[in-house]
Design a protein around this motif. Structure first.
Motif, PDB file in Angstrom:
ATOM      1  N   LEU A 197      -3.315  34.573 -19.559  1.00  0.00           N
ATOM      2  CA  LEU A 197      -4.564  35.032 -20.181  1.00  0.00           C
ATOM      3  C   LEU A 197      -4.916  36.189 -19.714  1.00  0.00           C
ATOM      4  CD1 LEU A 197      -6.307  31.545 -20.499  1.00  0.00           C
ATOM      5  CD2 LEU A 197      -4.991  32.358 -21.960  1.00  0.00           C
ATOM      6  N   ASP A 198      -5.613  36.860 -20.675  1.00  0.00           N
ATOM      7  CA  ASP A 198      -6.049  38.402 -20.208  1.00  0.00           C
ATOM      8  C   ASP A 198      -7.590  38.497 -20.415  1.00  0.00           C
ATOM      9  OD1 ASP A 198      -6.164  38.218 -22.913  1.00  0.00           O
ATOM     10  OD2 ASP A 198      -4.812  40.043 -23.254  1.00  0.00           O
ATOM     11  N   ARG A 199      -8.218  37.461 -20.335  1.00  0.00           N
ATOM     12  CA  ARG A 199      -9.667  37.668 -20.759  1.00  0.00           C
ATOM     13  C   ARG A 199     -10.290  36.560 -19.687  1.00  0.00           C
ATOM     14  NH1 ARG A 199     -10.733  37.637 -26.990  1.00  0.00           N
ATOM     15  NH2 ARG A 199     -12.329  36.026 -26.261  1.00  0.00           N
ATOM     16  N   GLY A 200     -11.472  37.119 -19.257  1.00  0.00           N
ATOM     17  CA  GLY A 200     -12.141  36.000 -18.416  1.00  0.00           C
ATOM     18  C   GLY A 200     -12.823  34.635 -19.025  1.00  0.00           C
ATOM     19  N   ASP A 201     -13.319  35.110 -20.450  1.00  0.00           N
ATOM     20  CA  ASP A 201     -13.727  33.797 -21.043  1.00  0.00           C
ATOM     21  C   ASP A 201     -12.875  32.811 -21.693  1.00  0.00           C
ATOM     22  OD1 ASP A 201     -12.666  35.660 -22.686  1.00  0.00           O
ATOM     23  OD2 ASP A 201     -13.887  35.300 -24.500  1.00  0.00           O
ATOM     24  N   GLN A 202     -11.707  33.376 -21.793  1.00  0.00           N
ATOM     25  CA  GLN A 202     -10.528  32.671 -22.125  1.00  0.00           C
ATOM     26  C   GLN A 202     -10.181  31.543 -20.878  1.00  0.00           C
ATOM     27  OE1 GLN A 202      -7.547  35.258 -23.439  1.00  0.00           O
ATOM     28  NE2 GLN A 202      -8.089  35.298 -25.757  1.00  0.00           N
ATOM     29  N   ALA A 203      -9.944  32.451 -19.591  1.00  0.00           N
ATOM     30  CA  ALA A 203      -9.761  31.667 -18.513  1.00  0.00           C
ATOM     31  C   ALA A 203     -10.793  30.506 -18.210  1.00  0.00           C
ATOM     32  CB  ALA A 203      -9.581  32.584 -17.454  1.00  0.00           C
ATOM     33  N   ASP A 204     -11.932  30.873 -18.424  1.00  0.00           N
ATOM     34  CA  ASP A 204     -13.084  29.857 -18.000  1.00  0.00           C
ATOM     35  C   ASP A 204     -12.895  28.598 -18.950  1.00  0.00           C
ATOM     36  OD1 ASP A 204     -15.565  29.060 -16.976  1.00  0.00           O
ATOM     37  OD2 ASP A 204     -16.529  29.385 -18.831  1.00  0.00           O
ATOM     38  N   LEU A 205     -12.649  28.953 -20.307  1.00  0.00           N
ATOM     39  CA  LEU A 205     -12.371  27.740 -21.229  1.00  0.00           C
ATOM     40  C   LEU A 205     -11.054  26.825 -20.724  1.00  0.00           C
ATOM     41  CD1 LEU A 205     -13.035  26.313 -23.582  1.00  0.00           C
ATOM     42  CD2 LEU A 205     -11.850  27.969 -24.970  1.00  0.00           C
ATOM     43  N   ALA A 206     -10.112  27.755 -20.324  1.00  0.00           N
ATOM     44  CA  ALA A 206      -8.863  26.981 -19.928  1.00  0.00           C
ATOM     45  C   ALA A 206      -9.099  26.215 -18.734  1.00  0.00           C
ATOM     46  CB  ALA A 206      -7.765  27.919 -19.912  1.00  0.00           C
ATOM     47  N   LEU A 207      -9.806  26.642 -17.795  1.00  0.00           N
ATOM     48  CA  LEU A 207      -9.870  25.932 -16.541  1.00  0.00           C
ATOM     49  C   LEU A 207     -10.691  24.734 -16.633  1.00  0.00           C
ATOM     50  CD1 LEU A 207     -10.146  28.845 -14.242  1.00  0.00           C
ATOM     51  CD2 LEU A 207      -8.381  27.161 -14.202  1.00  0.00           C
ATOM     52  N   ALA A 208     -11.610  24.779 -17.743  1.00  0.00           N
ATOM     53  CA  ALA A 208     -12.582  23.602 -17.820  1.00  0.00           C
ATOM     54  C   ALA A 208     -11.851  22.366 -18.596  1.00  0.00           C
ATOM     55  CB  ALA A 208     -13.627  24.163 -18.795  1.00  0.00           C
ATOM     56  N   THR A 209     -10.630  22.931 -19.372  1.00  0.00           N
ATOM     57  CA  THR A 209      -9.976  21.728 -20.122  1.00  0.00           C
ATOM     58  C   THR A 209      -8.735  21.400 -19.754  1.00  0.00           C
ATOM     59  OG1 THR A 209      -9.520  23.634 -21.687  1.00  0.00           O
ATOM     60  CG2 THR A 209     -11.463  22.438 -22.115  1.00  0.00           C
ATOM     61  N   HIS A 210      -8.126  22.195 -18.819  1.00  0.00           N
ATOM     62  CA  HIS A 210      -6.644  22.031 -18.603  1.00  0.00           C
ATOM     63  C   HIS A 210      -6.770  21.890 -17.053  1.00  0.00           C
ATOM     64  CE1 HIS A 210      -6.177  23.578 -22.442  1.00  0.00           C
ATOM     65  NE2 HIS A 210      -5.159  22.740 -22.692  1.00  0.00           N
ATOM     66  N   ARG A 211      -5.544  21.088 -16.464  1.00  0.00           N
ATOM     67  CA  ARG A 211      -5.369  21.059 -14.920  1.00  0.00           C
ATOM     68  C   ARG A 211      -4.058  21.909 -14.936  1.00  0.00           C
ATOM     69  NH1 ARG A 211      -2.357  19.291 -11.205  1.00  0.00           N
ATOM     70  NH2 ARG A 211      -0.583  18.782 -12.727  1.00  0.00           N
ATOM     71  N   TYR A 212      -4.338  23.022 -13.797  1.00  0.00           N
ATOM     72  CA  TYR A 212      -3.315  23.751 -13.086  1.00  0.00           C
ATOM     73  C   TYR A 212      -3.194  23.396 -11.743  1.00  0.00           C
ATOM     74  CZ  TYR A 212      -4.352  26.290 -17.443  1.00  0.00           C
ATOM     75  OH  TYR A 212      -4.579  26.379 -18.777  1.00  0.00           O
ATOM     76  N   ASP A 213      -1.996  23.664 -11.154  1.00  0.00           N
ATOM     77  CA  ASP A 213      -1.622  23.572  -9.633  1.00  0.00           C
ATOM     78  C   ASP A 213      -2.161  24.603  -8.904  1.00  0.00           C
ATOM     79  OD1 ASP A 213      -0.035  20.883  -9.483  1.00  0.00           O
ATOM     80  OD2 ASP A 213       1.220  22.049 -11.135  1.00  0.00           O
ATOM     81  N   LEU A 214      -2.287  26.012  -9.413  1.00  0.00           N
ATOM     82  CA  LEU A 214      -2.734  27.100  -8.972  1.00  0.00           C
ATOM     83  C   LEU A 214      -3.212  28.286  -9.851  1.00  0.00           C
ATOM     84  CD1 LEU A 214      -2.487  28.880  -6.137  1.00  0.00           C
ATOM     85  CD2 LEU A 214      -0.368  29.733  -7.162  1.00  0.00           C
ATOM     86  N   VAL A 215      -4.131  28.979  -9.355  1.00  0.00           N
ATOM     87  CA  VAL A 215      -4.596  30.020 -10.432  1.00  0.00           C
ATOM     88  C   VAL A 215      -4.240  31.129  -9.514  1.00  0.00           C
ATOM     89  CG1 VAL A 215      -6.694  30.891 -11.698  1.00  0.00           C
ATOM     90  CG2 VAL A 215      -6.322  28.449 -11.274  1.00  0.00           C
TER      91      VAL A 215
END
Length: 221
Positions: A30-48
């Motif tokens: 992702l290349d925008r902070g707002d997109q990253a914030d939404l993705a992190l609130a709704t999906h699980r990742y092992d590392l950012v």
């Protein structure tokens, strides 16, 4: 391992995305902070992997919101803001590591693996005969020496090792090994099974073809 790469510099992002994917990680960019914030609130990742200078929402704000939700996902800050004050601020706000640009790939790789090991508490290792598979770092060794596998050979070994001694359907193996290749044919699996068998010779780990069932990885008697 599923990674989120948040970077707005298109050339650097493409370079990192290609390298991380080739290294065997599943990566979302992702290349925008707002997109990253939404993705992190709704999906699980092992590392950012997080840049700080982002459009729409600054990386520092993304980090603050992530930690404010009680999310402990490891965050590696990768940014041109490399002053001591910037590093202290990022770490104090909850970043797990901080790597200023420019950087060397081998150092980035080492830091990613270290964060993933730390997040898991302890490096889980599977021993199959003389073969050792580190399911966290995705490193494979044979009799204590590194065994070099291509990304697809490694994916094949992982999907079979996850069900050690039990059959894995051919379709399931195909979907894992050719996850991002829509043009691949299921018959191509045989090529990688043959190649992996050759590399596992003398390891005590054997791949068996089970007619009508798929494949199984087991320890040779």
């Amino acid at each position: 391992m599923r990674l989120l790469l948040v970077e707005d510099h298109s050339e650097l992002a493409k370079w990192l995305l290609d390298w991380l994917t080739h290294s065997g990680y599943v990566v979302e960019h992702l290349d925008r902070g707002d997109q990253a914030d939404l993705a992190l609130a709704t999906h699980r990742y092992d590392l950012v992997i997080l840049d700080l200078s982002l459009p729409k929402l600054d990386g520092i704000d993304v980090l603050q919101r992530l930690r404010g939700r009680g999310d402990t996902t490891p965050v590696l800050v990768l940014t041109a803001r490399g002053t001591k004050d910037d590093r202290v601020l990022g770490l104090n706000l909850g970043a797990d590591d901080y790597l200023p640009k420019p950087f060397e790939l081998d150092e980035l790789e080492a830091r990613i693996k270290a964060l993933l090991r730390r997040a898991n508490g302890q490096t889980p290792q599977m021993k199959i005969g003389k073969l050792t598979l580190d399911t966290l770092t995705r490193e494979v060794s044979l009799a204590g020496k590194p065994l070099v596998l291509t990304p697809r050979e490694l994916a094949l070994l992982e999907v079979l090792a996850a069900r050690l001694g039990r059959p894995v359907a051919r379709e399931a193996v195909f979907n894992r090994v050719f996850e991002f290749d829509s043009e691949a044919r299921i018959e191509s699996i045989e090529i990688y099974v043959h190649r992996l068998r050759k590399k596992l010779e003398g390891s005590g780990a054997a791949i068996t073809t089970l007619r009508g069932l798929g494949y199984a990885l087991s320890v040779e008697p």
